[in-house]
Each structure stands twice: as C-alpha cells, then as structure tokens.
Write an enzyme that holds these catalytic residues in place. Structure first.
Site, PDB file in Angstrom:
ATOM      1  CG  ASP A   8     -33.391  60.403 -18.539  1.00  8.97           C
ATOM      2  OD1 ASP A   8     -33.356  61.601 -18.916  1.00  8.97           O
ATOM      3  OD2 ASP A   8     -32.786  60.006 -17.532  1.00  8.97           O
ATOM      4  CB  CYS A  65     -29.901  60.871 -19.418  1.00  6.99           C
ATOM      5  SG  CYS A  65     -28.172  60.599 -19.004  1.00  6.99           S
ATOM      6  CB  THR A  67     -24.884  63.174 -16.034  1.00  9.44           C
ATOM      7  OG1 THR A  67     -25.186  61.775 -16.162  1.00  9.44           O
ATOM      8  CG2 THR A  67     -25.263  63.661 -14.646  1.00  9.44           C
ATOM      9  CG  HIS A  98      -8.365  61.633 -32.749  1.00  9.20           C
ATOM     10  ND1 HIS A  98      -7.398  62.027 -31.854  1.00  9.20           N
ATOM     11  CD2 HIS A  98      -8.184  62.414 -33.853  1.00  9.20           C
ATOM     12  CE1 HIS A  98      -6.672  62.989 -32.389  1.00  9.20           C
ATOM     13  NE2 HIS A  98      -7.133  63.253 -33.600  1.00  9.20           N
ATOM     14  CG  HIS A 133      -7.075  58.305 -35.236  1.00 10.74           C
ATOM     15  ND1 HIS A 133      -6.471  58.599 -34.032  1.00 10.74           N
ATOM     16  CD2 HIS A 133      -6.847  59.373 -36.041  1.00 10.74           C
ATOM     17  CE1 HIS A 133      -5.934  59.804 -34.092  1.00 10.74           C
ATOM     18  NE2 HIS A 133      -6.134  60.298 -35.302  1.00 10.74           N
TER      19      HIS A 133
HETATM   20  C1  RB5 Z   1     -32.175  60.418 -13.640  1.00  8.81           C
HETATM   21  O1  RB5 Z   1     -32.450  60.861 -12.343  1.00  8.81           O
HETATM   22  C2  RB5 Z   1     -30.673  60.492 -13.888  1.00  8.81           C
HETATM   23  O2  RB5 Z   1     -30.020  59.555 -13.109  1.00  8.81           O
HETATM   24  C3  RB5 Z   1     -30.379  60.289 -15.363  1.00  8.81           C
HETATM   25  O3  RB5 Z   1     -31.005  61.261 -16.118  1.00  8.81           O
HETATM   26  C4  RB5 Z   1     -28.918  60.360 -15.760  1.00  8.81           C
HETATM   27  O4  RB5 Z   1     -28.315  61.511 -15.281  1.00  8.81           O
HETATM   28  C5  RB5 Z   1     -28.124  59.142 -15.468  1.00  8.81           C
HETATM   29  O5  RB5 Z   1     -26.949  59.034 -15.799  1.00  8.81           O
END
Ligand code: RB5
Length: 158
Positions: A8, A65, A67, A98, A133
C-alpha cells in the site's frame, strides 16, 4: 523463483528497495503496485498478489503495508494462501519450514530496510519440511474447505 509483490502507500516506502534486493538474489519479480505513496487501500493489492500466488502463476508473494497486519489478513482470505506477518527472520524461516507459507508480509513502520532484507532472504531460502507438519497444513485446508459449504452444518475432523 517467480515472486509477486505488492503493498500500500506506506509499504511503498520500502518496496522499491526490496524489489531491487530480491532481483539481486536472482529471482524474477512482478510489482502489482501501488506505484506511488498516494493514499490507497491495501486489500486491493493483497487480493491481486494472493490470487497470483494461489493460481500457481507465481511461486511466492511478498506484501508490505505499514505493519504487515492488514495486508496479511486480507491475503489469508484467498483460498490456498498461507500468509505470515513477521518482523524478524526466525519466524520467517520457521513459517516456511513448518507452515509452508506462500506469502510473506511485513510493515515499513515496523522494520527498517536491513532487517526487512534479512527477513526476506531467510524466508526465500528456507524449505518446507513436510512430515508431521503436513497433517496440520491439511487441517488448515479443511477449515478453509468447510467454510466454502454455505449454510451446511460443518463438522471438522480436527
Ligand atoms: C495505513 O494507514 C495502514 O493502516 C496500513 O498500512 C497497515 O498498517 C494496515 O494494517
């Protein structure tokens, strides 16, 4: 290996350098976008990459993204996808050995470039061990298949 990558707008901060790194390791990589840091929605790219992997067109997928959480959740909604969200190399390796993960996700707000490279490399070189597994992977697939049976009473064998 043929690798599909996407993310993203936040993941775009790391994605170009990760692509360069993966190409340097000798893999073929296709970028499914986005191609700018303009605000967008990660499920769009998660779906495209996950479907490209689930169809067998690509061997593995990488999603980035903020996180790694939202994009891995979205990818895991595609049948046949086992996406791992991780921010260190140990889990990345074990997720291959695994869990036979076929998508790796991480966050550009969580890991820096050098750690991200270590995670990617560890994940790409590790191999699925099979054996005991395999039973668990089959059990996961069974949950997925039962979820396809709309409205029927579902009894899992696991
Ligand atoms: C975008 O602001 C953020 O929510 C996205 O990049 C991600 O971290 C979502 O899980």
């Amino acid at each position: 290996m043929k690798i599909a990558i996407g993310g993203d707008h936040v993941g775009q901060i790391l994605k170009p350098e990760i692509i360069e790194y993966i190409e340097g390791l000798g893999h073929e990589i296709k970028d499914f976008g986005p191609f700018t840091t303009e605000r967008t929605h990660y499920p769009i790219y998660a779906k495209q990459v996950a479907e490209a992997v689930a169809s067998g067109e690509y061997d593995k997928g990488i999603l980035i993204c903020g996180t790694g959480v939202g994009i891995s959740i979205a990818a895991n909604k595609v049948k046949g996808i086992r996406a791992v969200c991780c921010s260190e190399p140990y889990s990345a390796r074990l997720s291959r050995e695994h869990n036979d993960t076929n998508i790796l996700a991480f966050g550009s707000r969580v890991v820096g470039l050098e750690l991200a490279k270590m995670i990617v490399e560890e994940w790409l070189i590790a191999s699925y061990e099979g054996g005991r597994h395999g039973t668990r992977i089959e059990m996961i697939a069974e949950i997925e298949n039962h979820n396809d049976l709309d409205g029927e009473s579902q009894k899992l064998n696991c």
